[in-house]
Write a protein that holds these residues in place. Structure first.
Motif, PDB file in Angstrom:
ATOM      1  N   UNK A 292     -34.944  25.008  -9.598  1.00  0.00           N
ATOM      2  CA  UNK A 292     -36.166  25.491  -8.949  1.00  0.00           C
ATOM      3  C   UNK A 292     -35.943  26.934  -8.529  1.00  0.00           C
ATOM      4  N   UNK A 293     -36.912  27.769  -8.757  1.00  0.00           N
ATOM      5  CA  UNK A 293     -36.740  29.172  -8.405  1.00  0.00           C
ATOM      6  C   UNK A 293     -37.970  29.679  -7.665  1.00  0.00           C
ATOM      7  N   UNK A 294     -37.747  30.504  -6.670  1.00  0.00           N
ATOM      8  CA  UNK A 294     -38.887  31.104  -5.969  1.00  0.00           C
ATOM      9  C   UNK A 294     -39.360  32.355  -6.707  1.00  0.00           C
ATOM     10  N   UNK A 295     -40.644  32.572  -6.627  1.00  0.00           N
ATOM     11  CA  UNK A 295     -41.238  33.767  -7.230  1.00  0.00           C
ATOM     12  C   UNK A 295     -41.615  34.735  -6.110  1.00  0.00           C
ATOM     13  N   UNK A 296     -41.745  35.978  -6.445  1.00  0.00           N
ATOM     14  CA  UNK A 296     -42.086  36.942  -5.373  1.00  0.00           C
ATOM     15  C   UNK A 296     -43.414  36.638  -4.700  1.00  0.00           C
TER      16      UNK A 296
ATOM     17  N   UNK B  72     -44.468  33.990  -3.505  1.00  0.00           N
ATOM     18  CA  UNK B  72     -44.318  32.745  -2.745  1.00  0.00           C
ATOM     19  C   UNK B  72     -44.764  31.531  -3.566  1.00  0.00           C
TER      20      UNK B  72
ATOM     21  N   UNK C 145     -43.327  28.656  -6.497  1.00  0.00           N
ATOM     22  CA  UNK C 145     -42.111  28.078  -7.041  1.00  0.00           C
ATOM     23  C   UNK C 145     -42.295  27.852  -8.541  1.00  0.00           C
TER      24      UNK C 145
ATOM     25  N   UNK D 133     -43.867  22.733   0.044  1.00  0.00           N
ATOM     26  CA  UNK D 133     -42.403  22.721   0.003  1.00  0.00           C
ATOM     27  C   UNK D 133     -41.817  23.977   0.659  1.00  0.00           C
ATOM     28  N   UNK D 134     -42.435  25.106   0.326  1.00  0.00           N
ATOM     29  CA  UNK D 134     -41.924  26.352   0.941  1.00  0.00           C
ATOM     30  C   UNK D 134     -42.130  26.356   2.452  1.00  0.00           C
TER      31      UNK D 134
ATOM     32  N   UNK E  29     -31.162  29.089   0.213  1.00  0.00           N
ATOM     33  CA  UNK E  29     -32.425  28.468  -0.249  1.00  0.00           C
ATOM     34  C   UNK E  29     -32.238  26.965  -0.218  1.00  0.00           C
TER      35      UNK E  29
ATOM     36  N   UNK F  53     -34.108  24.366  -0.533  1.00  0.00           N
ATOM     37  CA  UNK F  53     -34.785  23.428  -1.440  1.00  0.00           C
ATOM     38  C   UNK F  53     -33.895  23.040  -2.614  1.00  0.00           C
ATOM     39  N   UNK F  54     -33.105  23.937  -3.095  1.00  0.00           N
ATOM     40  CA  UNK F  54     -32.189  23.552  -4.175  1.00  0.00           C
ATOM     41  C   UNK F  54     -30.738  23.864  -3.849  1.00  0.00           C
TER      42      UNK F  54
ATOM     43  N   UNK G 104     -37.947  43.048  -2.635  1.00  0.00           N
ATOM     44  CA  UNK G 104     -38.292  41.641  -2.749  1.00  0.00           C
ATOM     45  C   UNK G 104     -38.783  41.242  -4.131  1.00  0.00           C
ATOM     46  N   UNK G 105     -38.817  42.168  -5.048  1.00  0.00           N
ATOM     47  CA  UNK G 105     -39.330  41.865  -6.373  1.00  0.00           C
ATOM     48  C   UNK G 105     -38.310  41.092  -7.206  1.00  0.00           C
TER      49      UNK G 105
ATOM     50  N   UNK H 265     -35.428  38.509  -7.465  1.00  0.00           N
ATOM     51  CA  UNK H 265     -34.802  37.401  -6.753  1.00  0.00           C
ATOM     52  C   UNK H 265     -33.918  36.657  -7.737  1.00  0.00           C
TER      53      UNK H 265
ATOM     54  N   UNK I 236     -31.071  33.452  -7.912  1.00  0.00           N
ATOM     55  CA  UNK I 236     -30.448  32.309  -7.257  1.00  0.00           C
ATOM     56  C   UNK I 236     -29.042  32.124  -7.808  1.00  0.00           C
TER      57      UNK I 236
END
Lengths: 742, 181
Positions: free
Chosen positions: A219-223, A225, A227, A261-262, B90, B92-93, B103-104, B106, B108
């Protein structure tokens, strides 16, 4: 203006301002503590401000405390009271603040922990786990589907790969499907948006985790907000040496699911962070509170110091002023700093010192006046020839002038405040004098006078005494003021004058008929002697002889009177007294040539201006008197006369002293005081004029003569004559009272 | 000013600095106006920061680089650049997230080591622009100085206060320098 500014209590104003700022900062800190962002923004400034205030206060307090203890050790007035007051203030401040601090500490320690509920923690953990499980399920599902697509792409040619991927993307609702070949070469790609940027190949760390038939997904976050789920898969039948292709798929997570979730994750993260930071937060609060407590205590201590100092200052001033007044500084004035009771006390002190100063000045003026009066009185008393004594009611000597001491032959200046009876035990004349006047003194007669006769070794003294009793009003006490004069010389001079007049008249009245009587007797004897015979003639010659002999005796007597009464007519010249004594003594050689006059002549005697003839007569008179006195005692062979000369210097001048001593019986005490008066003799054949003439000759030369009995055991009388050496004043002899040979 | 106050306070208090080292400056390349450098960074965190990170605290790292004349007395920098990354957890994972300054970008990473390594790579790429002519003509008289540090002011204040006053953190960091010859 400057003086007014200087008069302001700048220290107090400064500290008040500081305290107000401190209160404001504490309020700000309390408010900021409720808002994290504001707290973080302001806290450092508040911390710096409190640190500065703390340092300033600590410096001020250390200075004041050191100064207070230094003053305490130095014994500065008021320092002990200041120390007690400050200790009291501190006790009053520390006790309540400590109680508040204790409960605040407990509240913070326990209160912050109570913010964190285990159930909330657990709920958030569960919510996160729920989100994580839900997303994991979706991730696994998409991973399996992506692996199937990858397997299905095995036989698809690269020309149809783009269309195939596009179909799969649409079927699975993916954002992006990208097939990557060797060396990260993108074989084909399909995206759901034409504006999406070019697909990027999987990162190296992802590629390291991909296994054949085992897709890597996460799972990855995007800028924005959102997922996304990224899956990277390769074929299960991947063989070495073949073109190993990798499919990367990016799937969007349902926006609602993503947002929930966030949100859960953010809440969980915030709570975890908050829980993690509760220790530091608590410590921060406690630190802040301790800082405020320390500042409050220091402010209280400083205020206590200042208040105590201001309270004690007037007392210190009073103590200091009292010490100065005790030391005699009546000009001390204290500054009135306050308008309260202490200020009134200071004003009263100033009024008291002013009154004392005026009284002291008045007393000083009176003392000076009194001193001047006393000095004047002492000067008058000193120059009085009359003796003056002052006795208190208990007959203690208060005052005596010099003349009194000289007359009574006693050091009365050193006998002040002593009982006069006690003084009398040391000074016989004082004893005699006060025995004679004890009755009127004891009776406190207001005013009285009497003639007192006292006896000295050289004769008696007649003291004309007058006294008054000066009572002190209202006290029952008083003072005897006694004035007395030595009338001895005066009375003697009166007697001498009277005797001189008698002698002069006797000489004149008697001498005149003596010569005719003598001539007549001689004529009768001469004429009748030729006529008468026998017994008649013998009677005539015996009678005329007796007449002539008695006339001669009377002539001698008359001549003696003449000499005594005759006005002095001196023929002064330089006279060697020793030579004169030697000449006269030769006249008294015995038949065997031995002399009965023993000489003890001083050496180096200066010559004096004197009438040698008169001095020779003086010596004859004294030696003859001494011999006659010795003969009267029938001590013929043992007769001895000692004549001594000496040069004497005293405060009254230089003198030639002539001392004539015999070994006779001495002079009867009752005659001793009148020995130099005419017709004073205890010898049957004496005329009684020899010593009177001797005294007259001595006085003509400005000298003094005195007589006393030898009390050394040898007996006999001693005549002491002093003739002044001063050539210019043969008649200017010093007063007898200044130098009285004994 | 606030930052300076904190730095002064933390500078004065002895503490443990994060192990942020610049091992080497490799791959230096310079054209007319730009100096490109790839710095080899070694990043490790003290326990307090690891705890903070795993409990939701975001860590900020900064790399400062400047070109200046190579002389004994420090001079005015001729060009300077600054790189920043943020490192967060993070949940969640259970991965670590490396975020660029804006912030552009990211990324993990499953482990902290990977995340620090990624951060080091990000920070280690330095672009110094606007170089003066004399530097280009005689680069041997100039130096590249760089410093890697933790952004303390980005930490929560209670953590700054507590860890700083306990001596668990310090703001002291060393400058590293290389000649541009």
């Amino acid at each position: 203006m400057v003086a007014r500014l200087k008069g302001l209590p700048w220290g107090l104003l400064g500290m008040s301002l500081l305290f107000i700022l401190l209160l404001a900062s504490l309020l700000v800190m309390g408010d900021a503590a409720q808002h994290q962002a504001r707290f973080e923004r302001l806290f450092i400034w508040l911390l710096v401000f409190h640190a500065v205030v703390l340092i300033v206060l600590a410096g001020l307090i250390i200075y004041q405390v050191v100064r207070m203890f230094w003053q305490y050790r130095q014994g500065v007035p008021g320092s002990r009271l200041t120390l007690r007051l400050v200790s009291g203030f501190m006790l009053v401040a520390v006790l309540p603040v400590s109680v508040v601090y204790y409960f605040s500490y407990e509240f913070l320690s326990e209160g912050v922990d109570s913010w964190f509920d285990v159930r909330v923690d657990s709920a958030l953990e569960d919510a996160l786990e729920l989100s994580r499980s839900s997303l994991d399920l979706r991730v696994r599902q998409l991973a399996e589907e992506t692996q199937e697509i990858m397997e299905n792409l095995e036989g698809v040619s690269e020309g149809l790969m783009g269309l195939t991927l596009n179909d799969y993307r649409r079927d699975l609702g993916a954002q992006e499907l990208t097939l990557v070949g060797a060396n990260n070469r993108i074989i084909a790609s399909s995206t759901d948006s034409p504006i999406r940027q070019l697909p990027s190949p999987p990162s190296s760390d992802i590629l390291m985790r991909v296994r054949p038939g085992q897709p890597y997904s996460r799972l990855e976050p995007e800028p924005d907000d959102q997922l996304v789920i990224r899956v990277v898969a390769t074929t299960a039948s991947r063989r070495p040496g073949t073109d190993n292709r990798i499919l990367q798929a990016v799937y969007p997570v349902d926006p609602r699911m993503s947002a929930l979730s966030l949100r859960v994750q953010d809440a969980f993260a915030d709570y975890r962070e908050f829980a993690y930071l509760r220790g530091p937060i608590t410590q921060g609060f406690i630190f802040t509170m301790s800082l405020a407590l320390a500042i409050s205590l220091m402010a209280a201590l400083w205020a206590g110091l200042v208040v105590a100092r201001r309270l004690v200052q007037p007392v210190s001033d009073l103590v200091q002023g009292t010490r100065l007044v005790a030391a005699g500084d009546y000009g001390t004035r204290l500054q009135v700093r306050r308008a309260d009771e202490l200020g009134f006390l200071v004003q009263s002190f100033n009024a008291m010192t002013r009154t004392l100063n005026e009284a002291r000045n008045e007393a000083e003026r009176n003392r000076r006046l009194l001193d001047a009066e006393r000095a004047y009185l002492e000067s008058v008393l000193k120059h009085l020839r009359s003796g003056v004594l002052a006795l208190d009611g208990s007959l203690r000597l208060r005052t005596a002038n010099d003349a009194a001491g000289q007359i009574l032959e006693c050091d009365l200046q050193g006998a002040r405040t002593r009982d006069i009876s006690e003084v009398g035990r040391e000074c016989p004349l004082v004893h005699q004098f006060f025995e004679a006047i004890r009755d009127p003194l004891a009776g406190h007669e207001a005013e009285w006078s009497r003639q007192v006769v006292v006896f000295t070794r050289s004769g008696r003294k007649v003291l004309m005494t007058r006294a008054v009793w000066l009572p002190t009003p209202g006290s029952g006490r008083g003072l005897h003021a006694i004035v007395f004069d030595d009338m001895t010389e005066f009375l003697k001079a009166q007697r001498d004058a009277a005797w001189g007049e008698v002698a002069r008249r006797l000489a004149h009245e008697i001498k005149n008929p003596l010569t005719p009587i003598q001539l007549s007797a001689e004529r009768l004897s001469r004429r009748l002697g030729r006529v008468l015979e026998g017994a008649d003639r013998e009677v005539l010659e015996r009678a005329s002889g007796t007449i002539i002999q008695q006339v001669e005796a009377m002539k001698t007597l008359v001549n003696a009177f003449r000499d005594y009464a005759q006005a002095p007519k001196l023929e002064l010249g330089r006279t060697d007294v020793n030579q004169l004594v030697r000449d006269v003594s030769e006249l008294y050689l015995g038949a065997d040539g031995s002399s009965r006059v023993r000489l003890d002549l001083g050496e180096g005697l200066p010559a004096i201006r004197a009438d040698a003839g008169r001095l020779r007569q003086l010596l004859h008179n004294l030696i003859r008197n001494a011999m006659e006195a010795a003969e009267e005692q029938e001590r013929g062979d043992e007769l001895r006369v000692d004549v001594a000369t000496a040069f004497v210097e005293s405060s009254s001048g230089s003198w030639i002293e002539l001392r004539v001593r015999d070994n006779g019986p001495g002079i009867r005490p009752d005659l001793l005081e009148r020995i130099f008066e005419p017709y004073t003799t205890d010898k049957p054949r004496g005329t009684g004029l020899g010593l009177a003439v001797a005294q007259k000759i001595v006085e003509e030369h400005g000298g003094i003569i005195e007589c006393h009995n030898d009390d050394s055991g040898a007996g006999g009388a001693v005549f002491v004559i002093r003739i002044p050496v001063d050539e210019g004043s043969p008649s200017g002899a010093p007063a007898a009272e200044e130098e009285q040979p004994r | 000013m606030r930052r300076m106050a904190w730095l002064l306070a933390l500078w004065l208090v002895p503490g443990v600095a994060p192990a942020l080292e610049i091992r080497d400056a490799g791959h230096l390349w310079m054209d007319d106006t730009t100096l490109l450098a790839r710095l080899d960074l070694d990043m490790a965190l003290p326990e307090v920061l690891v705890d903070a990170l795993e409990n939701g605290v975001t860590l900020g790292f900064r790399l400062e680089a400047q070109a200046e004349p190579d002389r004994w007395l420090p001079g005015r920098p001729l060009a300077r650049a600054e790189q920043r990354v943020q490192l967060s957890y993070f949940p969640l994972n259970r991965h670590y997230l490396v975020t660029s300054r804006d912030g552009e970008r990211r990324e993990l990473r499953p482990t902290l080591g990977d995340a620090l390594e990624q951060s080091a790579r990000r920070l280690g790429r330095v672009h110094l622009e606007g170089l003066p002519e004399e530097l280009r003509e005689a680069p041997e008289g100039f130096r590249l100085n760089a410093r890697l540090s933790l952004d303390y002011t980005a930490l929560p204040l209670p953590l700054q206060l507590d860890a700083g006053l306990r001596g668990e953190l310090t703001a002291r960091q060393e400058w590293y320098g290389w000649s541009l010859d």
